[in-house]
Design a protein around this motif. Sequence first.
Motif, mmCIF file in Angstrom:
data_model
loop_
_atom_site.group_PDB
_atom_site.id
_atom_site.type_symbol
_atom_site.label_atom_id
_atom_site.label_comp_id
_atom_site.label_asym_id
_atom_site.label_seq_id
_atom_site.Cartn_x
_atom_site.Cartn_y
_atom_site.Cartn_z
ATOM 1 N N LYS A 103 -3.339 -5.265 18.017
ATOM 2 C CA LYS A 103 -3.539 -6.572 18.642
ATOM 3 C C LYS A 103 -4.199 -6.433 20.010
ATOM 4 O O LYS A 103 -5.024 -7.270 20.392
ATOM 5 N N ARG A 104 -3.837 -5.401 20.747
ATOM 6 C CA ARG A 104 -4.446 -5.202 22.063
ATOM 7 C C ARG A 104 -5.949 -4.953 21.933
ATOM 8 O O ARG A 104 -6.729 -5.274 22.827
ATOM 9 N N ALA A 105 -6.357 -4.372 20.802
ATOM 10 C CA ALA A 105 -7.774 -4.121 20.555
ATOM 11 C C ALA A 105 -8.485 -5.344 19.973
ATOM 12 O O ALA A 105 -9.688 -5.298 19.722
ATOM 13 N N GLY A 106 -7.735 -6.424 19.732
ATOM 14 C CA GLY A 106 -8.342 -7.651 19.239
ATOM 15 C C GLY A 106 -8.271 -7.846 17.741
ATOM 16 O O GLY A 106 -8.848 -8.796 17.209
ATOM 17 N N ALA A 107 -7.569 -6.977 17.029
ATOM 18 C CA ALA A 107 -7.445 -7.098 15.582
ATOM 19 C C ALA A 107 -6.313 -8.053 15.204
ATOM 20 O O ALA A 107 -5.414 -8.322 16.005
ATOM 21 N N SER A 108 -6.350 -8.529 13.976
ATOM 22 C CA SER A 108 -5.292 -9.380 13.435
ATOM 23 C C SER A 108 -4.502 -8.592 12.393
ATOM 24 O O SER A 108 -5.090 -7.910 11.555
ATOM 25 N N VAL A 109 -3.173 -8.694 12.457
ATOM 26 C CA VAL A 109 -2.316 -8.068 11.451
ATOM 27 C C VAL A 109 -1.878 -9.160 10.488
ATOM 28 O O VAL A 109 -1.116 -10.060 10.854
ATOM 29 N N LEU A 110 -2.367 -9.099 9.238
ATOM 30 C CA LEU A 110 -2.162 -10.185 8.284
ATOM 31 C C LEU A 110 -0.879 -10.063 7.481
ATOM 32 O O LEU A 110 -0.322 -11.070 7.053
ATOM 33 N N ALA A 111 -0.418 -8.831 7.257
ATOM 34 C CA ALA A 111 0.731 -8.659 6.368
ATOM 35 C C ALA A 111 1.437 -7.352 6.664
ATOM 36 O O ALA A 111 0.847 -6.411 7.208
ATOM 37 N N VAL A 112 2.720 -7.309 6.280
ATOM 38 C CA VAL A 112 3.496 -6.070 6.342
ATOM 39 C C VAL A 112 4.162 -5.866 4.985
ATOM 40 O O VAL A 112 4.686 -6.812 4.391
ATOM 41 N N ALA A 113 4.109 -4.634 4.480
ATOM 42 C CA ALA A 113 4.705 -4.308 3.180
ATOM 43 C C ALA A 113 5.841 -3.312 3.370
ATOM 44 O O ALA A 113 5.707 -2.338 4.113
ATOM 45 N N ASP A 114 6.957 -3.573 2.696
ATOM 46 C CA ASP A 114 8.094 -2.661 2.721
ATOM 47 C C ASP A 114 8.964 -2.972 1.515
ATOM 48 O O ASP A 114 9.160 -4.145 1.172
ATOM 49 N N PHE A 115 9.486 -1.909 0.871
ATOM 50 C CA PHE A 115 10.365 -2.119 -0.274
ATOM 51 C C PHE A 115 11.605 -2.924 0.101
ATOM 52 O O PHE A 115 12.174 -3.637 -0.707
ATOM 53 N N ASN A 116 12.041 -2.777 1.360
ATOM 54 C CA ASN A 116 13.189 -3.520 1.870
ATOM 55 C C ASN A 116 12.697 -4.886 2.351
ATOM 56 O O ASN A 116 12.137 -5.020 3.437
#
Length: 357
Positions: free
Chosen positions: A20-33
């Motif tokens: 995020k500091r570099a200006g990117a967007s994080v759209l999703a997070v994946a985890d079995f839990n």
Amino acid sequence: MNIGIVGAGAMAAYHVKGFKRAGASVLAVADFNKEKAESFGREFGIKKTCKTLEEMLQTFPELDAVSIATPNKFHASLAIEALEKGKHVYCEKPPARNAKELQGMIHAAENAKKILMFGFNNRARPEAQAMATYIREGVTGRINSAQATWIRRAGIPGFGGWFTDKELAGGGAVIDLLHMIDLALYFMGHPEPRQVLAVTFNDFMGNPHFKGPWGVADGTGKMNVETACHAMVTFQDGRCLLIRNSWAEMNEREEVSVTFQGAKAGGVVEGLFGRDGYDETIMYRNCLFTEEFGRQVNREIITERDETMGRIANAENFVQGITGEADVLNTPSEALVLMRIIDAIYESARTSRCISL
């Protein structure tokens, strides 16, 4: 730029902040839990959660890159899956459990023509970058020898969890605390290794008095990895590297440092913010040892302090490397030198022999 995260553990938090500091967007997070993924998503404003990388890639084909912060066993398979889908990959350390797995990742990155970068965050620390400038500008001359040290007095990350299971982690203190080995190789310019001689110990494994303070849950699995290692590496050009890594060993305190001796000057980079289970470990030293006008001189290098130990800056650099704003701070070929040395450490300790590479 759009990025997806695989693994909702502690290291992933630094990834998100850097991206995020570099200006990117994080759209999703994946985890079995699922609960863990949802909690992570709420904390960092990530709206979509998935169970698997496959689901995430299907849901968000517009992803430019994937970040991997899972147990070590899954680094190679997840990275290859993402690369084969045309995504850049940022992978937590270690790159893989061994050099063979890393070779598969490198092959996939080359075929996809995508960036593959690793969480060697200590290179991104301000003091490490300052020292690298002196080395690059020729102040130290050729670094002939170095000592890479990450030792804890009481810092085993749980018992019977994935950290202590060789199948899941690939090893113990050596592969977990590989940062100073990597930093020493970075300063030395990644010379080609020639021979490795190593011994490992598993003292204090299972002893609750030697467990670290980070809240890593104990499990019911195996405890078949080393708690300490001492090794010597020689290189094809005649140089050498001494390694000390430990989770639990009778030291004075935790020490995290690279010391080196060059043809013109020596130096030390030392620093850690946090606790190792025994005492407060706030250390900081960044110094060149040289000769000036017939006198022996220590030159202190003053930099800002980064309590994230470069974790956010390293993730930020990944995005900048993709966009062309900066050169990446580490490359797959450099990671391969490191993993070949780690493989040789384990083989030497197993066979009680000096291993030639």
